[in-house]
Design an enzyme around this catalytic site. Structure first.
Site, PDB file in Angstrom:
ATOM      1  N   SER A   8       0.838  -1.190   0.000  1.00 41.61           N
ATOM      2  CA  SER A   8       0.000   0.000   0.000  1.00 41.61           C
ATOM      3  C   SER A   8       0.875   1.243   0.000  1.00 41.61           C
ATOM      4  CB  SER A   8      -0.890   0.021   1.244  1.00 41.61           C
ATOM      5  OG  SER A   8      -1.404   1.330   1.409  1.00 41.61           O
TER       6      SER A   8
ATOM      7  N   HIS B  86      -1.255  -1.308  -4.334  1.00 43.86           N
ATOM      8  CA  HIS B  86      -2.501  -0.991  -3.616  1.00 43.86           C
ATOM      9  C   HIS B  86      -2.558   0.515  -3.359  1.00 43.86           C
ATOM     10  CE1 HIS B  86      -5.926  -2.053  -1.018  1.00 43.86           C
ATOM     11  NE2 HIS B  86      -5.488  -1.113  -0.196  1.00 43.86           N
TER      12      HIS B  86
ATOM     13  N   ASP C 269      -4.726   3.594  -1.823  1.00 45.65           N
ATOM     14  CA  ASP C 269      -5.784   3.929  -0.863  1.00 45.65           C
ATOM     15  C   ASP C 269      -6.290   5.346  -1.078  1.00 45.65           C
ATOM     16  OD1 ASP C 269      -5.979   1.573   0.895  1.00 45.65           O
ATOM     17  OD2 ASP C 269      -3.873   2.017   1.345  1.00 45.65           O
TER      18      ASP C 269
ATOM     19  N   MET D 165      -8.906   8.110   0.152  1.00 45.57           N
ATOM     20  CA  MET D 165      -9.731   8.444   1.328  1.00 45.57           C
ATOM     21  C   MET D 165     -10.279   9.863   1.185  1.00 45.57           C
ATOM     22  SD  MET D 165      -7.294   6.996   4.338  1.00 45.57           S
ATOM     23  CE  MET D 165      -6.505   5.390   4.219  1.00 45.57           C
TER      24      MET D 165
ATOM     25  N   HIS E  63      -8.339   1.044  -3.900  1.00 39.41           N
ATOM     26  CA  HIS E  63      -9.232   0.836  -2.758  1.00 39.41           C
ATOM     27  C   HIS E  63      -9.893   2.169  -2.424  1.00 39.41           C
ATOM     28  CE1 HIS E  63      -9.398  -0.321   1.827  1.00 39.41           C
ATOM     29  NE2 HIS E  63     -10.599  -0.168   1.290  1.00 39.41           N
TER      30      HIS E  63
ATOM     31  N   MET F 126     -12.120   4.493  -0.421  1.00 42.26           N
ATOM     32  CA  MET F 126     -12.775   4.723   0.872  1.00 42.26           C
ATOM     33  C   MET F 126     -13.440   6.085   0.787  1.00 42.26           C
ATOM     34  SD  MET F 126      -9.696   3.137   3.152  1.00 42.26           S
ATOM     35  CE  MET F 126      -8.549   3.238   1.780  1.00 42.26           C
TER      36      MET F 126
ATOM     37  N   MET G 224     -11.208  -6.122   5.647  1.00 44.31           N
ATOM     38  CA  MET G 224     -10.423  -5.164   6.437  1.00 44.31           C
ATOM     39  C   MET G 224     -10.152  -5.762   7.815  1.00 44.31           C
ATOM     40  SD  MET G 224      -9.934  -2.470   4.506  1.00 44.31           S
ATOM     41  CE  MET G 224      -9.061  -1.555   5.781  1.00 44.31           C
TER      42      MET G 224
ATOM     43  N   GLY H 249      -8.830   3.877   7.272  1.00 46.41           N
ATOM     44  CA  GLY H 249      -8.522   5.297   7.451  1.00 46.41           C
ATOM     45  C   GLY H 249      -7.055   5.594   7.699  1.00 46.41           C
TER      46      GLY H 249
ATOM     47  N   GLY I 150      -0.628   1.622   9.810  1.00 48.08           N
ATOM     48  CA  GLY I 150       0.059   1.412  11.083  1.00 48.08           C
ATOM     49  C   GLY I 150      -0.801   1.008  12.262  1.00 48.08           C
TER      50      GLY I 150
ATOM     51  N   ASP J  64      -6.444  -6.618   4.400  1.00 44.96           N
ATOM     52  CA  ASP J  64      -5.814  -5.290   4.458  1.00 44.96           C
ATOM     53  C   ASP J  64      -5.899  -4.765   5.883  1.00 44.96           C
ATOM     54  OD1 ASP J  64      -4.942  -2.682   3.989  1.00 44.96           O
ATOM     55  OD2 ASP J  64      -6.612  -2.143   2.670  1.00 44.96           O
ATOM     56  N   GLY J  65      -4.730  -4.456   6.451  1.00 33.85           N
ATOM     57  CA  GLY J  65      -4.678  -3.818   7.767  1.00 33.85           C
ATOM     58  C   GLY J  65      -3.855  -4.617   8.764  1.00 33.85           C
ATOM     59  N   GLY J  66      -2.736  -4.034   9.197  1.00 35.55           N
ATOM     60  CA  GLY J  66      -1.914  -4.679  10.220  1.00 35.55           C
ATOM     61  C   GLY J  66      -1.197  -5.927   9.746  1.00 35.55           C
TER      62      GLY J  66
ATOM     63  N   GLY K  78       1.204  -1.933   4.182  1.00 33.48           N
ATOM     64  CA  GLY K  78       1.740  -0.587   4.034  1.00 33.48           C
ATOM     65  C   GLY K  78       2.938  -0.364   4.913  1.00 33.48           C
TER      66      GLY K  78
HETATM   67  C1  DX5 Z   1      -6.205   1.463   5.722  1.00 35.23           C
HETATM   68  C2  DX5 Z   1      -5.776   1.121   4.324  1.00 35.23           C
HETATM   69  C3  DX5 Z   1      -4.634   0.197   4.260  1.00 35.23           C
HETATM   70  C4  DX5 Z   1      -3.374   0.693   4.903  1.00 35.23           C
HETATM   71  C5  DX5 Z   1      -2.754  -0.479   5.564  1.00 35.23           C
HETATM   72  O1  DX5 Z   1      -7.427   2.089   5.688  1.00 35.23           O
HETATM   73  O2  DX5 Z   1      -6.822   0.541   3.597  1.00 35.23           O
HETATM   74  O3  DX5 Z   1      -4.385  -0.230   2.924  1.00 35.23           O
HETATM   75  O4  DX5 Z   1      -2.441   1.232   4.005  1.00 35.23           O
HETATM   76  O5  DX5 Z   1      -1.681  -0.050   6.326  1.00 35.23           O
HETATM   77  P1  DX5 Z   1      -0.915  -1.044   7.293  1.00 35.23           P
HETATM   78  O6  DX5 Z   1      -0.386  -2.161   6.421  1.00 35.23           O
HETATM   79  O7  DX5 Z   1       0.160  -0.180   7.852  1.00 35.23           O
HETATM   80  O8  DX5 Z   1      -1.898  -1.526   8.292  1.00 35.23           O
HETATM   81 ZN    ZN Z   2      -6.339  -0.319   1.578  1.00 37.17          ZN
END
Ligand code: DX5
Ligand code: ZN
Length: 219
Positions: free
Chosen positions: A11, A36, A38, A40, A69, A71, A140, A145, A148, A177-179, A199
């Protein structure tokens, strides 16, 4: 269809935005499968990133799949702009609506792949009636949003969606996606995921580590 081989979608949210083109080339060379992206809007999620003009500017820097993606809400009025910008896959949230079925129809009408995203609290029942339309399902494992955040272990949910995908007989990417880091990646793949977004883990070690970290996620 059954689980595919593990693919990695770094990401760019965690990249250095002052040199986005260079960062995209670097993760391409480091072995990223998808890029990827993002988007927002500061409304559907409490953070702002960038829009279609930025996606268009980075498009010439790689031939890899642009996994966009969104959002944003409402999402339908901006789909055409993201198609024109060079998206290969456009993913929208169930809640971004007002009508996810119409949104997926609109994405597909442009000839790009359509993805649907579930927030941590979104029921898998909500996508039951769009399984025949989607090319990607994004689970997710943080609230959308920010990069990290800590992984929410929704492993049963991933496994349940894996079973739904297998029952269709169609090829659908199961994205998480996420963490995601080297530890949580393994858990997600064991639960049935085949496309991992990361990310802060990929970008956190600096450019010299991009390839190693992508490799570590692949397991
Ligand atoms: C969060 C995004 C993710 C984000 C993930 O809303 O959709 O794609 O970049 O970041 P990490 O991998 O740091 O959780
Ligand atoms: Zn994402």
């Amino acid at each position: 269809m059954p689980q595919q081989k593990t693919r990695i979608a770094p990401s760019i949210l965690s990249s250095d935005f002052s040199k986005l083109g260079e960062e995209v080339r670097a993760i391409d060379e480091a072995g990223a499968d998808y890029i990827h992206i993002d988007v927002m809007d500061g409304h559907f999620v409490p953070n702002l990133t960038f829009g279609a003009p930025v996606v268009k500017k980075i498009r010439p820097h790689t031939k890899k799949v642009f996994d966009v993606h969104l959002m944003i809400a409402p999402v339908d009025p901006l789909i055409a702009d993201f198609v024109d910008a060079g998206s290969d896959i456009i993913t929208a949230h169930v809640e971004a609506g007002p009508h996810i079925h119409r949104t997926l129809q609109a994405i597909k009408s442009h000839g790009v792949k359509a993805g649907v995203s579930l927030n941590p609290s979104t029921s898998i029942e909500s996508i039951k009636h769009v399984m025949d339309m989607v090319d990607l399902i994004l689970i997710m494992t943080v609230n959308p949003g920010f990069g990290g955040q800590s992984f929410i272990p929704l492993l049963d949910k991933i496994a349940a969606v894996r079973a739904m995908i297998d029952a269709t007989g169609r090829t659908i990417d199961l994205q998480v996606d996420g963490g995601i880091n080297d530890q949580t990646a393994k858990q997600c793949v064991e639960a049935g995921a085949d496309l991992l977004v990361a990310g802060s883990y990929v970008f956190g070690g600096g450019p010299g580590e991009y390839a190693n970290r992508i490799k570590a996620l692949r397991g």
